[in-house]
Write a protein that holds these residues in place. Structure first.
Motif, PDB file in Angstrom:
ATOM      1  N   MET A 158       1.111  -1.557  -0.063  1.00 55.19           N
ATOM      2  CA  MET A 158       0.140   0.088   0.098  1.00 55.19           C
ATOM      3  C   MET A 158       0.779   1.179  -0.104  1.00 55.19           C
ATOM      4  SD  MET A 158      -3.320  -1.110   2.742  1.00 55.19           S
ATOM      5  CE  MET A 158      -2.219  -1.644   3.857  1.00 55.19           C
ATOM      6  N   TYR A 159       2.250   1.448   0.998  1.00 59.32           N
ATOM      7  CA  TYR A 159       2.953   2.093   0.441  1.00 59.32           C
ATOM      8  C   TYR A 159       3.457   2.709  -0.508  1.00 59.32           C
ATOM      9  CZ  TYR A 159       7.174   5.905   1.389  1.00 59.32           C
ATOM     10  OH  TYR A 159       7.331   6.376   1.322  1.00 59.32           O
ATOM     11  N   GLU A 160       3.592   1.568  -1.861  1.00 52.26           N
ATOM     12  CA  GLU A 160       4.335   1.855  -2.543  1.00 52.26           C
ATOM     13  C   GLU A 160       3.531   2.386  -3.392  1.00 52.26           C
ATOM     14  OE1 GLU A 160       6.864  -0.943  -5.880  1.00 52.26           O
ATOM     15  OE2 GLU A 160       6.398  -1.977  -4.023  1.00 52.26           O
ATOM     16  N   TYR A 161       1.866   1.779  -3.608  1.00 53.21           N
ATOM     17  CA  TYR A 161       1.294   2.279  -4.329  1.00 53.21           C
ATOM     18  C   TYR A 161       0.857   3.874  -4.178  1.00 53.21           C
ATOM     19  CZ  TYR A 161      -3.698   1.360  -6.057  1.00 53.21           C
ATOM     20  OH  TYR A 161      -4.819   2.237  -7.436  1.00 53.21           O
ATOM     21  N   THR A 162       0.463   4.065  -2.385  1.00 50.59           N
ATOM     22  CA  THR A 162       0.463   5.650  -2.677  1.00 50.59           C
ATOM     23  C   THR A 162       1.027   5.951  -3.304  1.00 50.59           C
ATOM     24  OG1 THR A 162      -0.560   4.941  -0.466  1.00 50.59           O
ATOM     25  CG2 THR A 162      -0.298   7.510  -0.871  1.00 50.59           C
ATOM     26  N   MET A 163       2.551   6.047  -3.017  1.00 48.37           N
ATOM     27  CA  MET A 163       3.627   6.689  -3.398  1.00 48.37           C
ATOM     28  C   MET A 163       3.898   6.861  -4.945  1.00 48.37           C
ATOM     29  SD  MET A 163       5.796   8.066  -1.536  1.00 48.37           S
ATOM     30  CE  MET A 163       6.809   8.371  -2.212  1.00 48.37           C
ATOM     31  N   ASN A 164       3.035   5.853  -5.917  1.00 53.66           N
ATOM     32  CA  ASN A 164       2.626   5.477  -7.139  1.00 53.66           C
ATOM     33  C   ASN A 164       1.659   7.093  -7.283  1.00 53.66           C
ATOM     34  OD1 ASN A 164       4.519   3.985  -7.748  1.00 53.66           O
ATOM     35  ND2 ASN A 164       3.551   2.381  -7.307  1.00 53.66           N
ATOM     36  N   ILE A 165       0.550   7.747  -6.761  1.00 59.15           N
ATOM     37  CA  ILE A 165      -0.310   7.695  -6.975  1.00 59.15           C
ATOM     38  C   ILE A 165       0.809   9.135  -7.160  1.00 59.15           C
ATOM     39  CG2 ILE A 165      -2.179   8.583  -6.191  1.00 59.15           C
ATOM     40  CD1 ILE A 165      -2.985   5.866  -5.467  1.00 59.15           C
ATOM     41  N   LEU A 166       1.152   9.703  -5.734  1.00 60.87           N
ATOM     42  CA  LEU A 166       2.054  10.979  -5.849  1.00 60.87           C
ATOM     43  C   LEU A 166       2.653  10.846  -6.595  1.00 60.87           C
ATOM     44  CD1 LEU A 166       2.675  10.584  -1.892  1.00 60.87           C
ATOM     45  CD2 LEU A 166       0.947  12.242  -2.718  1.00 60.87           C
ATOM     46  N   ALA A 167       3.877  10.403  -7.299  1.00 59.12           N
ATOM     47  CA  ALA A 167       4.199  10.392  -8.739  1.00 59.12           C
ATOM     48  C   ALA A 167       3.249  11.030  -9.765  1.00 59.12           C
ATOM     49  CB  ALA A 167       5.388   9.484  -8.681  1.00 59.12           C
ATOM     50  N   ALA A 168       2.712  10.559 -10.274  1.00 59.03           N
ATOM     51  CA  ALA A 168       1.986  10.144 -10.772  1.00 59.03           C
ATOM     52  C   ALA A 168       1.101  12.226 -10.633  1.00 59.03           C
ATOM     53  CB  ALA A 168       1.027   9.570 -11.179  1.00 59.03           C
ATOM     54  N   ALA A 169       1.147  12.507  -9.398  1.00 59.66           N
ATOM     55  CA  ALA A 169       0.552  13.737  -9.515  1.00 59.66           C
ATOM     56  C   ALA A 169       1.891  15.042  -9.769  1.00 59.66           C
ATOM     57  CB  ALA A 169      -0.070  14.322  -7.445  1.00 59.66           C
ATOM     58  N   GLY A 170       3.013  14.308 -10.048  1.00 61.82           N
ATOM     59  CA  GLY A 170       3.481  15.642  -9.722  1.00 61.82           C
ATOM     60  C   GLY A 170       4.992  15.526  -8.755  1.00 61.82           C
ATOM     61  N   LEU A 171       5.183  14.392  -7.368  1.00 57.32           N
ATOM     62  CA  LEU A 171       5.804  14.259  -6.899  1.00 57.32           C
ATOM     63  C   LEU A 171       7.124  13.876  -7.457  1.00 57.32           C
ATOM     64  CD1 LEU A 171       6.259  14.685  -3.487  1.00 57.32           C
ATOM     65  CD2 LEU A 171       6.528  11.575  -3.845  1.00 57.32           C
ATOM     66  N   ASN A 172       8.451  14.511  -6.642  1.00 48.31           N
ATOM     67  CA  ASN A 172       9.512  13.654  -7.732  1.00 48.31           C
ATOM     68  C   ASN A 172      10.011  12.958  -6.721  1.00 48.31           C
ATOM     69  OD1 ASN A 172      11.896  14.200  -9.179  1.00 48.31           O
ATOM     70  ND2 ASN A 172      12.835  15.784  -7.791  1.00 48.31           N
ATOM     71  N   ILE A 173      10.035  11.935  -7.168  1.00 49.86           N
ATOM     72  CA  ILE A 173      10.797  10.382  -6.874  1.00 49.86           C
ATOM     73  C   ILE A 173      12.107  10.361  -6.932  1.00 49.86           C
ATOM     74  CG2 ILE A 173      10.515   8.335  -6.498  1.00 49.86           C
ATOM     75  CD1 ILE A 173       8.430   9.676  -5.222  1.00 49.86           C
ATOM     76  N   ARG A 174      13.261  10.247  -5.756  1.00 51.16           N
ATOM     77  CA  ARG A 174      14.314  10.288  -6.328  1.00 51.16           C
ATOM     78  C   ARG A 174      15.093   9.213  -5.036  1.00 51.16           C
ATOM     79  NH1 ARG A 174      13.839  15.198  -4.154  1.00 51.16           N
ATOM     80  NH2 ARG A 174      13.949  15.702  -2.299  1.00 51.16           N
ATOM     81  N   ASN A 175      16.331   8.473  -5.194  1.00 52.12           N
ATOM     82  CA  ASN A 175      17.117   7.921  -3.837  1.00 52.12           C
ATOM     83  C   ASN A 175      17.376   8.538  -3.027  1.00 52.12           C
ATOM     84  OD1 ASN A 175      17.702   6.180  -3.018  1.00 52.12           O
ATOM     85  ND2 ASN A 175      19.957   6.312  -4.405  1.00 52.12           N
TER      86      ASN A 175
END
Length: 802
Positions: free
Chosen positions: A709-726
């Motif tokens: 569920m956490y990974e799924y939520t982060m995917n939603i946030l990424a689609a909305a514009g959250l800058n995912i990085r290491n």
């Protein structure tokens, strides 16, 4: 005392003179009222049965009142201590009175009886699609119907009076059994389970009263007025409580009884028609496993001219989620008038292609007939296995099985208790590849002769029925096909998508995405067979591909049905000798889809990848490179133009810029197609990833569910514009605060704590923590989807499948 007891048994139940002689009048009155009560219970049960079984739409209150009056009159007419002679006189007088009523009010009485008969015919026709005779009604009023029902109640009062007076449990038990068998076999009976239970309880109450008649103590108790009243009150309470309880626990649409009937019918069919070497599921996919033919003989076929044919047997029209069944009988019964006229004029849906060939075909098509004898040695004997080119004569067994009185033209059911194991019929030479000639001939209406016009007229009526009947599909399947095939764009003024476009798209999707294999990993136990094949397993054999293709044709507005049968391939035809038997084994068992080609009827279409080049077909779709709304045809046109230009060898050595532009255009289209295919593959991968994550939400391991569920939520946030990085997960807190608010950021911090504990700690995740993670996921989804742009919404639902 011994003599008194013996004489008491001979006289009957409620002539209780040896018991309490000083109160003999009271006992006689009590016995009279008790008999009236039980006769009324019997008649009430029968009136409820008539009303609910035949759907008479009567007032139950009026029926119960009529039953009470009939019970009272019958007991008054037959209540006598003066022997059997007076009793028989009373019965004769009763029958005479019924005859007088019928004569005096003849027209109204006869119309009411005919209304009851027509209701019975209608109920029977809804379950068995057959052209039953109807009865003329001259007085079509509710008064006539009520008169007939009251008359029937008075007639049944004789039977009720005898059963109550004699306590004959054997006859009543036989009646109960007959009513149950009637409902199980024909479906005629109370549809709602509550009505069924009430009718059964009424009859069982009379049966129990008869049981009480057999012992002196029972007669003594039944003769006491207070016991009769108490029994009546108790019966009302039990019936009311029982019906209310069953109304809550048991479906009211009769599905319980229908399920029992379906199971019983299936067992009976296996006993009647079952073959020793059947490998096809007969449209029932529950527990379906791998396709494992052993090479055992199924049919022995003898032809006067060896040819290749599709021999169709079972035809499935209505999809049930776990298989196919014949067309809904209610829908067929509604079309009874249509089939009456079609069959009277010799038009049958199973022979439409042959009819077209006989009218529009060549001399060879019209005159040459193939005599085919089938000996069914190991398959189901329920069906006649016949080709699409069937041309049955009037005196053949197959023509009889087609049935002028039958409604709906699909599967040809064999006659006889055990079906037919050997039969002969006539067929035209193969016509499936020639259907375009016949459709073209029908377009030239001015050139049609009388036979052609008559055929066109009859086919147009049958065509309307086909489009009304064979386009049904579950909403879930429709949504799934919409996501896979795109929008089905039907041109204005047309009933369906272009046949070629639909076929190309269907072949492309089924051959590029799904695996053709006879070996399945496990038996199917899902809730929707086609959905499971499309979205989960993506692996199967002809049964899977044919079922799915049937729905795809319907999605494009083209009527289609699922078919099981056996193939006589061109290779088989070459190995056959005219007039000599040829053994068809179970490896020839196959399932395919048949679609309705306007003008010429049902045609088979092959969609199972391993069978695409086995049977002869009218068209060969070489370009099935993608699902489109016509680009494949455009590309073919461009390629044809290119070939024509290449064939024109002009002496001019100047550069042909038109040809160069065409070549560049073709190359551009090919590149575009490659990009589309790559994009489609990327979308499929994203959908697969999303599906895998969603499956883990309900994982028994709470830690695994939380991580998913956490990974799924982060995917939603990424689609909305959250800058995912290491980086550290906690560093996203500031970005989330900017995207939403500080409160949401604080919730996110808590969610990360739970996720870290699930990943790095040996502690067990609690249900509260899992629920908190689920709530946060739902909150983020709703806020982003509600406030997102159209592009973001499309990305979430159709690109990333979140």
């Amino acid at each position: 005392m011994k003599n008194n007891r013996n004489s008491n048994k001979k006289k009957g139940a409620f002539l209780l003179r040896p018991v309490q002689v000083q109160n003999g009048r009271k006992n006689r009155l009590t016995a009279f009222l008790t008999d009236v009560c039980f006769v009324w219970i019997y008649l009430a049960g029968m009136s409820l049965w008539l009303d609910s079984s035949l759907q008479l739409d009567l007032s139950i209150g009026i029926c119960l009142l009529a039953a009470l009056v009939a019970a009272l009159l019958q007991q008054l007419a037959g209540w006598s201590e003066k022997g059997a002679g007076r009793r028989w006189l009373g019965i004769l007088s009763w029958c005479g009175a019924l005859a007088v009523i019928a004569l005096v009010a003849h027209q109204m009485w006869l119309s009411g009886i005919h209304q009851i008969c027509n209701h019975a015919v209608d109920v029977l026709g809804h379950r068995f699609p057959y052209l039953f005779s109807s009865y003329a009604v001259t007085v079509d009023t509710s008064a006539a119907l009520y008169l007939a029902v009251v008359w029937v109640m008075l007639l049944l009062a004789l039977a009720g009076g005898y059963l109550v007076r004699s306590g004959n449990r054997i006859l009543l038990g036989m009646q109960i059994v007959c009513m149950l068998v009637l409902q199980l076999v024909t479906g005629i009976g109370p549809v709602q389970i509550r009505s069924f239970v009430l009718v059964l309880c009424c009859l069982i109450a009379v049966w129990m009263r008869g049981h009480g008649e057999q012992i002196a103590a029972g007669r003594q108790r039944l003769a006491a007025l207070q016991n009769v009243i108490g029994l009546a009150v108790l019966a009302v309470i039990v019936l009311a409580a029982g019906s209310l309880t069953l109304g809550k626990l048991v479906p009211q649409d009769g599905t319980v009884l229908s399920d029992w009937k379906a199971a019983a019918v299936e067992k009976v069919r296996d006993l009647r028609y079952g073959g020793s070497n059947e490998v096809l599921p007969d449209g029932s996919f529950s527990g379906l496993g791998s396709f494992q033919p052993k090479g055992d003989a199924v049919l022995t076929v003898t032809m006067s001219q060896p040819e290749s044919y599709y021999l169709r047997g079972f035809t499935g029209s209505d999809y049930t989620g776990d298989g196919w069944k014949d067309t809904d009988t209610v829908k067929l019964w509604e079309s009874r008038d249509l089939f009456y006229w079609l069959h009277r004029d010799g038009f049958y849906g199973q022979e439409t292609l042959s009819d077209a060939a006989l009218i529009f075909g060549s001399e060879e098509d019209r005159t040459q007939k193939n005599s085919i004898t089938v000996e069914n040695t190991g398959g189901s004997s329920r069906y006649y296995y016949v080709p699409y080119e069937l041309d049955s004569s009037a005196d053949s067994g197959v023509q009889t099985a087609l049935g002028e009185q039958k409604i709906g033209d699909s599967t040809i059911i064999a006659d006889g208790l055990r079906g037919q194991r050997q039969y002969t019929y006539q067929a035209l030479l193969p016509q499936i590849t020639k259907y375009p000639v016949y459709t073209t001939a029908l377009l030239d209406a001015d050139a049609l002769d009388e036979a052609g016009k008559n055929y066109q007229n009859l086919e147009s009526y049958y065509n309307e029925f086909v489009y009304h009947t064979y386009l049904d599909m579950p909403e879930r399947i429709q949504r799934t096909l919409s996501s896979l095939l795109g929008e089905a764009k039907i041109p204005e003024g047309e009933k369906h998508v272009d046949y070629s476009e639909a076929k190309e798209n269907i072949l492309y999707l089924l051959t590029s995405v799904y695996t053709d294999s006879n070996q399945l990993d496990e038996r199917w136990t899902g809730d929707d067979f086609i959905f499971d094949f499309l979205q989960i397993s993506q692996k199967g054999y002809s049964v899977h591909f044919a079922s799915t293709a049937t729905m795809m044709f319907r999605y494009y507005g083209i009527p289609a049905r699922y078919v099981e049968g056996y193939l006589i391939t061109p290779e088989d035809a070459q190995a056959m000798t005219a007039g000599e038997p040829y053994v068809v084994d179970d490896t020839h068992a196959h399932a395919w889809v048949e679609y309705y080609q306007d003008g010429v009827g049902w045609l088979p279409f092959e969609t199972t990848p391993s069978y695409l080049d086995i049977m002869n077909k009218a068209e060969d779709y070489q370009n099935i490179s993608g699902v489109s709304g016509g680009s494949s045809q455009d590309e073919q046109d461009m390629e044809q133009q290119e070939e024509e230009k290449q064939e024109e060898k002009e002496p001019d050595e100047k550069i042909d810029w038109v040809q160069v532009i065409l070549i560049l255009l073709v190359i551009g289209i090919c590149m575009l197609l490659l990009i589309m295919i790559a994009f489609l593959m990327w979308v499929l991968i994203q959908r697969h990833k999303s599906r895998v994550l969603k499956r883990k939400f309900d994982d028994e391991n709470a830690g695994e569910a939380v991580r998913a569920m956490y990974e799924y939520t982060m995917n939603i946030l990424a689609a909305a514009g959250l800058n995912i990085r290491n980086t550290s997960l906690y560093r996203y807190e500031k970005q989330i605060a900017k995207m939403f608010d500080e409160e949401t950021a604080a919730e996110y911090h808590r969610i990360v704590d739970i996720r870290q504990e699930a990943v790095y700690s040996s502690n067990e995740i609690t249900s509260e923590q899992k629920a908190e993670m689920m709530a946060f996921k739902e909150t983020i989804w709703k806020r982003i989807y509600t406030n997102g742009t159209v592009i973001q919404k499309l990305q979430l639902k159709y690109i990333y499948f979140l």
